[in-house]
Design an enzyme around this catalytic site. Structure first.
Site, PDB file in Angstrom:
ATOM      1  N   SER A 109       0.853  -1.191   0.000  1.00 10.60           N
ATOM      2  CA  SER A 109       0.000   0.000   0.000  1.00 10.60           C
ATOM      3  C   SER A 109       0.880   1.230   0.000  1.00 10.60           C
ATOM      4  O   SER A 109       1.629   1.469   0.969  1.00 10.60           O
ATOM      5  CB  SER A 109      -0.892   0.023   1.238  1.00 10.60           C
ATOM      6  OG  SER A 109      -1.416   1.330   1.406  1.00 10.60           O
ATOM      7  N   HIS A 140      -1.224  -1.489  -4.265  1.00  9.63           N
ATOM      8  CA  HIS A 140      -2.498  -1.157  -3.612  1.00  9.63           C
ATOM      9  C   HIS A 140      -2.558   0.356  -3.406  1.00  9.63           C
ATOM     10  O   HIS A 140      -1.646   0.951  -2.822  1.00  9.63           O
ATOM     11  CB  HIS A 140      -2.568  -1.888  -2.275  1.00  9.63           C
ATOM     12  CG  HIS A 140      -3.862  -1.745  -1.549  1.00  9.63           C
ATOM     13  ND1 HIS A 140      -4.981  -2.496  -1.856  1.00  9.63           N
ATOM     14  CD2 HIS A 140      -4.222  -0.939  -0.508  1.00  9.63           C
ATOM     15  CE1 HIS A 140      -5.975  -2.171  -1.033  1.00  9.63           C
ATOM     16  NE2 HIS A 140      -5.539  -1.221  -0.215  1.00  9.63           N
ATOM     17  N   ASP A 156      -4.806   3.438  -1.901  1.00  8.64           N
ATOM     18  CA  ASP A 156      -5.868   3.760  -0.949  1.00  8.64           C
ATOM     19  C   ASP A 156      -6.409   5.157  -1.195  1.00  8.64           C
ATOM     20  O   ASP A 156      -5.724   6.154  -0.964  1.00  8.64           O
ATOM     21  CB  ASP A 156      -5.315   3.674   0.477  1.00  8.64           C
ATOM     22  CG  ASP A 156      -5.075   2.248   0.902  1.00  8.64           C
ATOM     23  OD1 ASP A 156      -6.019   1.445   0.842  1.00  8.64           O
ATOM     24  OD2 ASP A 156      -3.936   1.925   1.298  1.00  8.64           O
ATOM     25  N   MET A 182      -9.017   8.020  -0.209  1.00  9.29           N
ATOM     26  CA  MET A 182      -9.800   8.440   0.969  1.00  9.29           C
ATOM     27  C   MET A 182     -10.345   9.843   0.746  1.00  9.29           C
ATOM     28  O   MET A 182      -9.641  10.703   0.223  1.00  9.29           O
ATOM     29  CB  MET A 182      -8.911   8.443   2.206  1.00  9.29           C
ATOM     30  CG  MET A 182      -8.256   7.109   2.492  1.00  9.29           C
ATOM     31  SD  MET A 182      -7.173   7.252   3.922  1.00  9.29           S
ATOM     32  CE  MET A 182      -6.606   5.548   4.055  1.00  9.29           C
ATOM     33  N   HIS A 191      -8.423   0.775  -3.910  1.00 11.46           N
ATOM     34  CA  HIS A 191      -9.319   0.595  -2.773  1.00 11.46           C
ATOM     35  C   HIS A 191      -9.988   1.936  -2.495  1.00 11.46           C
ATOM     36  O   HIS A 191      -9.365   2.857  -1.969  1.00 11.46           O
ATOM     37  CB  HIS A 191      -8.475   0.120  -1.572  1.00 11.46           C
ATOM     38  CG  HIS A 191      -9.220   0.012  -0.288  1.00 11.46           C
ATOM     39  ND1 HIS A 191      -8.580  -0.186   0.932  1.00 11.46           N
ATOM     40  CD2 HIS A 191     -10.546   0.057   0.003  1.00 11.46           C
ATOM     41  CE1 HIS A 191      -9.470  -0.254   1.900  1.00 11.46           C
ATOM     42  NE2 HIS A 191     -10.677  -0.092   1.367  1.00 11.46           N
ATOM     43  N   MET A 221     -12.184   4.316  -0.562  1.00 13.55           N
ATOM     44  CA  MET A 221     -12.820   4.618   0.730  1.00 13.55           C
ATOM     45  C   MET A 221     -13.504   5.967   0.578  1.00 13.55           C
ATOM     46  O   MET A 221     -13.104   6.965   1.187  1.00 13.55           O
ATOM     47  CB  MET A 221     -11.750   4.628   1.840  1.00 13.55           C
ATOM     48  CG  MET A 221     -11.238   3.237   2.190  1.00 13.55           C
ATOM     49  SD  MET A 221      -9.674   3.237   3.085  1.00 13.55           S
ATOM     50  CE  MET A 221      -8.557   3.230   1.690  1.00 13.55           C
ATOM     51  N   MET A 272     -11.351  -5.952   5.770  1.00 16.62           N
ATOM     52  CA  MET A 272     -10.531  -4.991   6.521  1.00 16.62           C
ATOM     53  C   MET A 272     -10.168  -5.594   7.874  1.00 16.62           C
ATOM     54  O   MET A 272     -11.040  -6.061   8.610  1.00 16.62           O
ATOM     55  CB  MET A 272     -11.301  -3.681   6.748  1.00 16.62           C
ATOM     56  CG  MET A 272     -11.545  -2.844   5.502  1.00 16.62           C
ATOM     57  SD  MET A 272     -10.072  -2.407   4.542  1.00 16.62           S
ATOM     58  CE  MET A 272      -9.066  -1.547   5.765  1.00 16.62           C
ATOM     59  N   GLY A 298      -8.881   4.085   7.073  1.00 14.42           N
ATOM     60  CA  GLY A 298      -8.616   5.513   7.211  1.00 14.42           C
ATOM     61  C   GLY A 298      -7.153   5.845   7.463  1.00 14.42           C
ATOM     62  O   GLY A 298      -6.689   6.911   7.079  1.00 14.42           O
ATOM     63  N   GLY A 322      -2.950   4.182   8.021  1.00 14.16           N
ATOM     64  CA  GLY A 322      -1.975   3.107   8.095  1.00 14.16           C
ATOM     65  C   GLY A 322      -1.457   2.981   9.520  1.00 14.16           C
ATOM     66  O   GLY A 322      -1.731   3.818  10.384  1.00 14.16           O
ATOM     67  N   ASP A 344      -6.367  -6.376   4.717  1.00 16.40           N
ATOM     68  CA  ASP A 344      -5.763  -5.039   4.672  1.00 16.40           C
ATOM     69  C   ASP A 344      -5.826  -4.425   6.060  1.00 16.40           C
ATOM     70  O   ASP A 344      -6.911  -4.193   6.587  1.00 16.40           O
ATOM     71  CB  ASP A 344      -6.558  -4.204   3.656  1.00 16.40           C
ATOM     72  CG  ASP A 344      -5.997  -2.817   3.412  1.00 16.40           C
ATOM     73  OD1 ASP A 344      -4.957  -2.463   4.009  1.00 16.40           O
ATOM     74  OD2 ASP A 344      -6.615  -2.088   2.613  1.00 16.40           O
ATOM     75  N   GLY A 345      -4.627  -4.143   6.607  1.00 19.78           N
ATOM     76  CA  GLY A 345      -4.545  -3.462   7.895  1.00 19.78           C
ATOM     77  C   GLY A 345      -3.786  -4.282   8.923  1.00 19.78           C
ATOM     78  O   GLY A 345      -4.223  -5.362   9.294  1.00 19.78           O
ATOM     79  N   GLY A 346      -2.638  -3.758   9.322  1.00 20.19           N
ATOM     80  CA  GLY A 346      -1.855  -4.439  10.349  1.00 20.19           C
ATOM     81  C   GLY A 346      -1.250  -5.752   9.890  1.00 20.19           C
ATOM     82  O   GLY A 346      -0.948  -6.621  10.711  1.00 20.19           O
ATOM     83  N   GLY A 354       1.285  -1.885   4.229  1.00 18.31           N
ATOM     84  CA  GLY A 354       1.904  -0.565   4.093  1.00 18.31           C
ATOM     85  C   GLY A 354       3.122  -0.450   4.971  1.00 18.31           C
ATOM     86  O   GLY A 354       4.267  -0.557   4.516  1.00 18.31           O
TER      87      GLY A 354
HETATM   88  C1  DX5 Z   1      -6.264   1.597   5.665  1.00 16.96           C
HETATM   89  C2  DX5 Z   1      -5.778   1.242   4.285  1.00 16.96           C
HETATM   90  C3  DX5 Z   1      -4.646   0.309   4.278  1.00 16.96           C
HETATM   91  C4  DX5 Z   1      -3.398   0.828   4.937  1.00 16.96           C
HETATM   92  C5  DX5 Z   1      -2.719  -0.339   5.569  1.00 16.96           C
HETATM   93  O1  DX5 Z   1      -7.404   2.378   5.560  1.00 16.96           O
HETATM   94  O2  DX5 Z   1      -6.825   0.645   3.535  1.00 16.96           O
HETATM   95  O3  DX5 Z   1      -4.338  -0.134   2.947  1.00 16.96           O
HETATM   96  O4  DX5 Z   1      -2.532   1.468   4.057  1.00 16.96           O
HETATM   97  O5  DX5 Z   1      -1.659   0.131   6.317  1.00 16.96           O
HETATM   98  P1  DX5 Z   1      -0.821  -0.803   7.289  1.00 16.96           P
HETATM   99  O6  DX5 Z   1      -0.290  -1.941   6.467  1.00 16.96           O
HETATM  100  O7  DX5 Z   1       0.248   0.121   7.763  1.00 16.96           O
HETATM  101  O8  DX5 Z   1      -1.738  -1.270   8.381  1.00 16.96           O
HETATM  102 ZN    ZN Z   2      -6.398  -0.370   1.515  1.00 13.75          ZN
END
Ligand code: DX5
Ligand code: ZN
Length: 224
Positions: free
Chosen positions: A14, A39, A41, A43, A72, A74, A143, A148, A150, A181-183, A203
């Site tokens: 990401s 990827h 993102d 927003m 993606h 959002m 998710m 929102g 990273g 996606d996320g963590g 990310g």
């Molecule tokens: C969050 C995004 C993710 C984000 C993930 O809203 O959709 O793609 O970049 O970030 P990490 O990998 O740092 O959790």
């Molecule tokens: Zn994402």
């Protein structure tokens, strides 16, 4: 639900965690490091409490990578912008199930634009939300943080949802990517793989390191 070692994992860095002043170089670096998809993102400061970038940035980056662009969204509403992201060079466009009342129509529109549609579920949204749109999608994104930002902590509560979605996809008989996606980091990737995910967005655990190739290899489960 068992991990499938025969299924190659897809790693999608990401760019939200990349150095925005050097995005072209960052794209080159993760491609050289073994990334499968990019990827992106998007927003809007409305659907999620943060603003990132829009189709102009996607379009400007498109010539600088050979990898598929996994966009993606959002944003709410999403429908008025789908054509712009398709024109900008997105390969996959994913919309949130929570972003509006006409998810089915949004997914049909993405397909009609010649792109691969994906549906995204927020942490509070049950797997059952997919029941009547699974036939329209090439990707389901679960998710594993609230969207929102990273750098947030992985939500263990989403593992059972990933397993439920895995069952639904297998039962459908269709080829549908199951993305998380996320963590996602070397500590959490084996757990989501075990639950049935095959596509890992990351990310911080890639762009927050000095060795992108080692970071991507670690996500795949290879030794550092
Ligand atoms: C969050 C995004 C993710 C984000 C993930 O809203 O959709 O793609 O970049 O970030 P990490 O990998 O740092 O959790
Ligand atoms: Zn994402």
């Amino acid at each position: 639900m068992s991990e499938r070692p025969d299924t190659p994992v897809v790693v999608a860095p990401s760019i939200l965690a990349a150095d925005f002043s050097r995005l072209r170089e960052e794209l080159h670096a993760v491609e050289a490091a073994g990334a499968d998809w990019i990827h992106l993102d998007v927003m809007d400061g409305h659907f999620v409490p943060n603003i990132s970038f829009g189709p102009v940035v996607v379009k400007s980056l498109r010539p600088h990578s050979r990898l598929p662009f996994d966009v993606h969204l959002m944003i709410a509403p999403a429908d008025p912008y789908l054509a712009a992201f398709a024109d900008a060079g997105a390969d996959r466009i994913s919309v949130h199930a929570e972003a509006g009342p006409h998810l089915h129509r949004s997914l049909q529109t993405i397909r009609a634009l010649g792109k691969r549609p994906g549906v995204v579920l927020n942490p509070a949204t049950p797997a059952e939300a997919l029941a009547h749109v699974l036939d329209l999608v090439d990707l389901v994104l679960v998710m594993t943080v609230n969207p929102g930002f990273g750098g947030q902590s992985f939500l263990d509560s989403q593992l059972s949802k990933i397993a439920a979605v895995r069952h639904m996809i297998d039962a459908s008989g269709r080829s549908i990517a199951l993305e998380v996606d996320g963590g996602i980091a070397p500590e959490t990737s084996p757990r989501v793989r075990q639950a049935g995910a095959d596509t890992l967005v990351a990310g911080t655990s890639i762009f927050g390191t000095h060795d992108y190739a080692a970071a991507i290899a670690a996500l795949r489960g290879a030794p550092r």
